[in-house]
Design an enzyme around this catalytic site. Sequence first.
Site, mmCIF file in Angstrom:
data_model
loop_
_atom_site.group_PDB
_atom_site.id
_atom_site.type_symbol
_atom_site.label_atom_id
_atom_site.label_comp_id
_atom_site.label_asym_id
_atom_site.label_seq_id
_atom_site.Cartn_x
_atom_site.Cartn_y
_atom_site.Cartn_z
ATOM 1 C CB CYS A 186 -0.883 -0.062 1.255
ATOM 2 S SG CYS A 186 -2.081 1.255 1.337
ATOM 3 C CB CYS A 203 -6.200 5.045 -7.444
ATOM 4 S SG CYS A 203 -4.808 4.191 -8.043
HETATM 5 C C1 LIG Z 1 -4.200 5.112 4.072
HETATM 6 C C2 LIG Z 1 -4.820 4.341 2.939
HETATM 7 C C3 LIG Z 1 -5.221 5.018 1.788
HETATM 8 C C4 LIG Z 1 -5.800 4.314 0.731
HETATM 9 N N1 LIG Z 1 -6.162 5.011 -0.391
HETATM 10 C C5 LIG Z 1 -6.798 4.359 -1.389
HETATM 11 C C6 LIG Z 1 -7.250 5.086 -2.533
HETATM 12 O O1 LIG Z 1 -7.061 6.303 -2.641
HETATM 13 N N2 LIG Z 1 -7.896 4.390 -3.497
HETATM 14 C C7 LIG Z 1 -8.112 3.049 -3.401
HETATM 15 O O2 LIG Z 1 -8.724 2.468 -4.310
HETATM 16 N N3 LIG Z 1 -7.690 2.332 -2.337
HETATM 17 C C8 LIG Z 1 -7.042 2.956 -1.334
HETATM 18 N N4 LIG Z 1 -6.607 2.256 -0.237
HETATM 19 C C9 LIG Z 1 -6.833 0.809 -0.181
HETATM 20 C C10 LIG Z 1 -8.244 0.502 0.330
HETATM 21 O O3 LIG Z 1 -8.485 1.176 1.528
HETATM 22 C C11 LIG Z 1 -8.394 -1.009 0.503
HETATM 23 O O4 LIG Z 1 -8.246 -1.591 -0.777
HETATM 24 C C12 LIG Z 1 -9.747 -1.382 1.062
HETATM 25 O O5 LIG Z 1 -9.962 -0.804 2.320
HETATM 26 C C13 LIG Z 1 -9.822 -2.904 1.152
HETATM 27 O O6 LIG Z 1 -11.090 -3.275 1.585
HETATM 28 P P1 LIG Z 1 -11.315 -4.684 2.311
HETATM 29 O O7 LIG Z 1 -12.786 -4.815 2.477
HETATM 30 O O8 LIG Z 1 -10.592 -5.763 1.581
HETATM 31 O O9 LIG Z 1 -10.563 -4.576 3.724
HETATM 32 P P2 LIG Z 1 -10.565 -3.466 4.861
HETATM 33 O O10 LIG Z 1 -10.997 -2.144 4.357
HETATM 34 O O11 LIG Z 1 -9.226 -3.560 5.507
HETATM 35 O O12 LIG Z 1 -11.669 -3.982 5.886
HETATM 36 C C14 LIG Z 1 -11.528 -5.140 6.654
HETATM 37 C C15 LIG Z 1 -12.804 -5.352 7.455
HETATM 38 O O13 LIG Z 1 -12.700 -6.578 8.153
HETATM 39 C C16 LIG Z 1 -12.982 -6.374 9.548
HETATM 40 N N5 LIG Z 1 -12.184 -7.376 10.282
HETATM 41 C C17 LIG Z 1 -10.844 -7.559 10.233
HETATM 42 N N6 LIG Z 1 -10.495 -8.594 11.046
HETATM 43 C C18 LIG Z 1 -11.651 -9.060 11.583
HETATM 44 C C19 LIG Z 1 -11.944 -10.108 12.499
HETATM 45 N N7 LIG Z 1 -10.991 -10.891 13.015
HETATM 46 N N8 LIG Z 1 -13.231 -10.294 12.860
HETATM 47 C C20 LIG Z 1 -14.229 -9.518 12.356
HETATM 48 N N9 LIG Z 1 -13.994 -8.505 11.489
HETATM 49 C C21 LIG Z 1 -12.721 -8.287 11.108
HETATM 50 C C22 LIG Z 1 -12.554 -4.929 9.800
HETATM 51 O O14 LIG Z 1 -13.187 -4.423 10.956
HETATM 52 C C23 LIG Z 1 -13.045 -4.269 8.501
HETATM 53 O O15 LIG Z 1 -14.439 -4.009 8.592
HETATM 54 C C24 LIG Z 1 -5.991 2.916 0.830
HETATM 55 C C25 LIG Z 1 -5.592 2.232 1.994
HETATM 56 C C26 LIG Z 1 -5.017 2.934 3.038
HETATM 57 C C27 LIG Z 1 -4.596 2.203 4.284
#
Ligand SMILES: Cc1cc2nc3c(=O)[nH]c(=O)nc-3n(C[C@H](O)[C@H](O)[C@H](O)COP(=O)(O)OP(=O)(O)OC[C@H]3O[C@@H](n4cnc5c(N)ncnc54)[C@H](O)[C@@H]3O)c2cc1C
Length: 400
Positions: A158, A341
Amino acid sequence: MRILVIGGSFGGLTVAFSLRQKLGARHEIVLVSKEARFTFIPSLPWVAMGWRRMADISFDLAPVLSRWKVGFVEAAVIRIDPAKKQVHTAVETLDYDYLVIATGHRSANEAVPGLGPFDGPGHSLMSPPEAEEAREAWTAFLDSPGPMVIGCAPGASCIGPAYEFAFEVHHALARRGLRHKVPIVFVTPEPHLGHFGVGGFGKARQFLEGEFEARDIRYRTSAAIASISAEAVQLVDGPSLPSRYSMILPALSGVRAVAESGLGNPKGFIPVDAHYRHKDHPAIYAVGVAVALPPVEETPVPVNFPKTSNMTRQMAAVAAHNLAADILGGAPVTRTLSAECILDMGDRGAHMFADPIRPPRNRSEMSIGRRWLWAKRAYERYCLWRLKRGWAGPASGLLG
Ligand SMILES: Cc1cc2nc3c(=O)[nH]c(=O)nc-3n(C[C@H](O)[C@H](O)[C@H](O)COP(=O)(O)OP(=O)(O)OC[C@H]3O[C@@H](n4cnc5c(N)ncnc54)[C@H](O)[C@@H]3O)c2cc1C
């Protein structure tokens, strides 16, 4: 049938809403998340800069899910038992017929001594508490500015938010007339600027080199950080860079609940087939950052493949289609991932598009302008508005 979805972010919500749309009211869908709220993670750099509050970029999951007749359990999953088809939380055990894992990442802070903020003096942007800590430290730093190091640890995936933070810091300091007091060094494992773990986007390398040079942001590529202290960032086979504020994004791994259930690879990421189905467990799908995707190429210092929110939604759309096809009948689909993005540069934005994301590509473009900064702000509002209403969005529409 009972479908459990773990994760209340881009992946989990997109799957839950798409499945409700495809399956009608006939099957039970339950979402489990350790957080009660959805947070628009891409805005965390703005939280760190003090340009957003957490309340501006998050909302409660329960009312939205209830409107779509999706059950909600607010609990941390501690173990998954694929043989018994059960998910264990600290308070209850949940049975499932199908499971979708969208648990995102764990920051592997243990890989570099001093990575922070809760394990060391460094700062991070990877989660809401870390972004809030970074903002408090930033506010204190402005009273007593000094050298800064911004960048990523070896093996990071990231990387975009580190660039955003460097541009935003420059912009904020220049506006306050403080930039001359803050030497900034950008340190990255990438073999060149603008690699982003995907081999680059269009002319990103030349563009970012020029923009950093124009802003007097020094940079070190193929750099591995050995440790971080309150005064410096030490490079492997390199100098100690003075730093009073170190914002270093870590390498990522899968969450403990997945890793300790034997469902992940050695890093805890989940191996899936082209349909986003677990390679060994046909009743389990996985999407988003939780999925194992290999790097695009070998680099002198490891750089891993990024998984953006846009890619997460594409994966979620494919997984929801295929899971619904398992239940209702129909052919599975797959899809080659593309990436889109917008990078905030403080006073402008850079729009990047790559299709497919892995080179060689049909299209790879980068375009710059103030309009992209407005587009990024508008997209944040639109995305929060859309998800609050339970609309999975265009990525799922593409698959019907
Ligand atoms: C600072 C930052 C900036 C970013 N900027 C961009 C951008 O500009 N454009 C872009 O496209 N992407 C961006 N990203 C990437 C984007 O945020 C991620 O791709 C996205 O959040 C992934 O979604 P996800 O659902 O896979 O996981 P996450 O968003 O990480 O969500 C994980 C979920 O699982 C839950 N969880 C985790 N472990 C457990 C457990 N053991 N039990 C129950 N629940 C659990 C958490 O509470 C959360 O709800 C950025 C990331 C960061 C960190």
